[in-house]
Design a protein around this motif. Sequence first.
Motif, PDB file in Angstrom:
ATOM      1  N   LEU A  85       0.799  -1.221   0.000  1.00 29.89           N
ATOM      2  CA  LEU A  85       0.000   0.000   0.000  1.00 29.89           C
ATOM      3  C   LEU A  85       0.835   1.276   0.000  1.00 29.89           C
ATOM      4  CD1 LEU A  85      -2.756  -1.172   2.491  1.00 29.89           C
ATOM      5  CD2 LEU A  85      -3.058  -0.684   0.064  1.00 29.89           C
ATOM      6  N   ASN A  86       2.148   1.170   0.169  1.00 30.19           N
ATOM      7  CA  ASN A  86       2.982   2.372   0.142  1.00 30.19           C
ATOM      8  C   ASN A  86       4.181   2.252  -0.797  1.00 30.19           C
ATOM      9  OD1 ASN A  86       4.320   0.503   1.695  1.00 30.19           O
ATOM     10  ND2 ASN A  86       5.001   1.961   3.250  1.00 30.19           N
ATOM     11  N   VAL A 104      -4.646   0.234   8.569  1.00 31.38           N
ATOM     12  CA  VAL A 104      -3.578  -0.325   7.749  1.00 31.38           C
ATOM     13  C   VAL A 104      -2.380  -0.589   8.647  1.00 31.38           C
ATOM     14  CG1 VAL A 104      -1.933   0.079   5.889  1.00 31.38           C
ATOM     15  CG2 VAL A 104      -4.319   0.768   5.603  1.00 31.38           C
ATOM     16  N   LEU A 147      -9.446  -4.606  -2.261  1.00 31.41           N
ATOM     17  CA  LEU A 147      -8.593  -3.551  -2.807  1.00 31.41           C
ATOM     18  C   LEU A 147      -8.369  -3.813  -4.289  1.00 31.41           C
ATOM     19  CD1 LEU A 147      -5.982  -3.482   0.100  1.00 31.41           C
ATOM     20  CD2 LEU A 147      -7.562  -1.609  -0.448  1.00 31.41           C
ATOM     21  N   ASN A 172      -9.034   6.074  -4.023  1.00 32.19           N
ATOM     22  CA  ASN A 172      -7.745   6.453  -3.455  1.00 32.19           C
ATOM     23  C   ASN A 172      -7.258   7.691  -4.200  1.00 32.19           C
ATOM     24  OD1 ASN A 172      -5.101   6.652  -2.541  1.00 32.19           O
ATOM     25  ND2 ASN A 172      -4.744   4.444  -2.589  1.00 32.19           N
ATOM     26  N   PRO A 179      -1.074   6.468   0.262  1.00 33.10           N
ATOM     27  CA  PRO A 179      -2.495   6.318  -0.030  1.00 33.10           C
ATOM     28  C   PRO A 179      -3.324   7.359   0.711  1.00 33.10           C
ATOM     29  CG  PRO A 179      -1.787   4.662   1.550  1.00 33.10           C
ATOM     30  CD  PRO A 179      -0.548   5.369   1.094  1.00 33.10           C
TER      31      PRO A 179
END
Length: 615
Positions: A85-86, A104, A147, A172, A179
Amino acid sequence: MKTPLALFALSLSGLLPVAAQTPAKGPTNHITNGGFERFSRVENFWDGVNSQGFLAGATGTAYAITERGTVDSLPMPISVRAADLNGDGLTDIMTCDGMEYLRVYFNSGTPTEPKFTNSEMVPVYYGRFNWNDHAIRTISHNYKIALHDLNKNGALDLIMGNYGGQVFIVRNSGNSSQPEWRQPRNIKETLVPTTKKGNLWANLVAPEMHDFDRDGKPDLLLGEGSYSANTIHLLLNEGSAALPKFSEENRYYLAYGDGREQLIPAVVDYNGDGYPDLIVGDRTGKINVYLSNGPWQKGVELKHASEVTFGTSRMSGAVAPAVGDFNGDGLFDIIVGRTNGRIAIAFNTGTKEQPKFDRLTDIKGTDVWDQNTTRNPSDWTADFGSRKGNLYGYTTVVTAEEDKEIEPVPEGKHAFKAAYFPALNKIIRYTTPLLIPPTGEGYISGRAKANNFLSPFGDWNPFPAVQAGINTDANMVIVRKVIDNSKLRPGVNYTLRFKHRGRGVRTAAWAFYYGGYAEGKEAVVTRKGDRGAASVKRDLIRDYITNTGEFSSGGKWGTLSRNFNFKFEKRKELNEPEKFQGIRGPVYRALLEIRATLAPGDGAFYLDEVELVEQ
């Protein structure tokens, strides 16, 4: 759902009469534990880690049909998903817990050794949206998440399915390294219809997205929830990749439950043949494998092949699986959301063609705040965070040694506190808090209404604070105390006193509710039928009195003192407590409420030495 005064456990002790507290000298104080000297420790999940050090969120339940054919409130698993996610190449974890809070857990380990500390809160909360919109409020809970990168820009969008069968997409607006999911102003703006007729056709839906028909657009999978022999549905995308569109007219049965219930799917190439398969969690704790037989074709179902085994470990209760490579070996591992709120992981020690899994192990984290506990004052209920999206808000009991801000303590050693934990967010942009107020007649603002105090179930018991707090501003703390009603007397003058101080207190108010009811002398009995069946209509007398007031609370301890009495106007019988003879005499309900609206993310409110005494 068990919501503490601090966050997530509702104490019902305040609903029951308690013994009056009698000091050695002076008048009787009808407020038990008015100095907050008695309390118990309760869990605090704002860091996403429980007091045992495991990644965890609040538990939750949902009504569902059981194998017995009855409808029961059943424990539901925390929803989990795994993805980077990053953009750092490590697999992270996203969850939605039983209170609809999104977290998260960013992976701070290495490609071969994952490590998780605490969570960052996602500033999106659907649990209190449109509270006065009956169509939304009755079904808008128990969310399952997925997701998918709909815009193909590296930023994963959030897909949410709820108890009633609705599906939402939260875009997003960030990027692959940071995010950003934003709270929408209107929940309906994010609703993704799955029917052209407007009727919902599934229940307890769990979403997933994958391009099954290979047309370059992601399709929608929905695991169905509460009925026997339910199904994994596939809705083909009739829109575009960025703007998907679905309807029941283009819906197919992708995999049959064959009696399994509460199906929660995850897409993965399970046997390494290049085609998408499914692993599906169910109510009993099993994860089932459904395999493709080549490219998917309309009308062709995925066949049940086996159950996933995890060494010698077994799971009970509903489970929510997800897949991701957590140790960089090119094989998919499995994480599982469980009904106890924890997240377990099993590493794949097999091959791409034949996966094999070790036993499931609950994932450890780093507890941030005092072993993840706060203090629940006995005989009180309070609300500041739960069911409102008030991120990092909490209530507790503190001492001067622990919190220098309350020095000097007016009396005793403890004081009640409502405040915010500092945000742990470093990667996700933090919004403080989600200040979308509810609307409608039931909305609580500066002044109290009698119907804000009573339970709607006809038993004339006052609301506990967590119920009353649902329909308030997100950053309003409510503290409630049910008072020993047998000791209070109509017609007698009383004084209410309490000490208070605050930081960033925008508004503050108190309300005292006193209600009475009695069974009248007349009761009409009507017999029907030859077998003696009878209906009874009782003469019930009801009345209530509400005293309210506002006050200001600043950086130093202040004292509020108000005088009032109780005198019922509708029926004189209620003013004569000496006639109390069980159910045929007057019965009273008394409740004190103190509330304060705090500065978002930074305010604090303290309360101590609460007294209600005869003048």
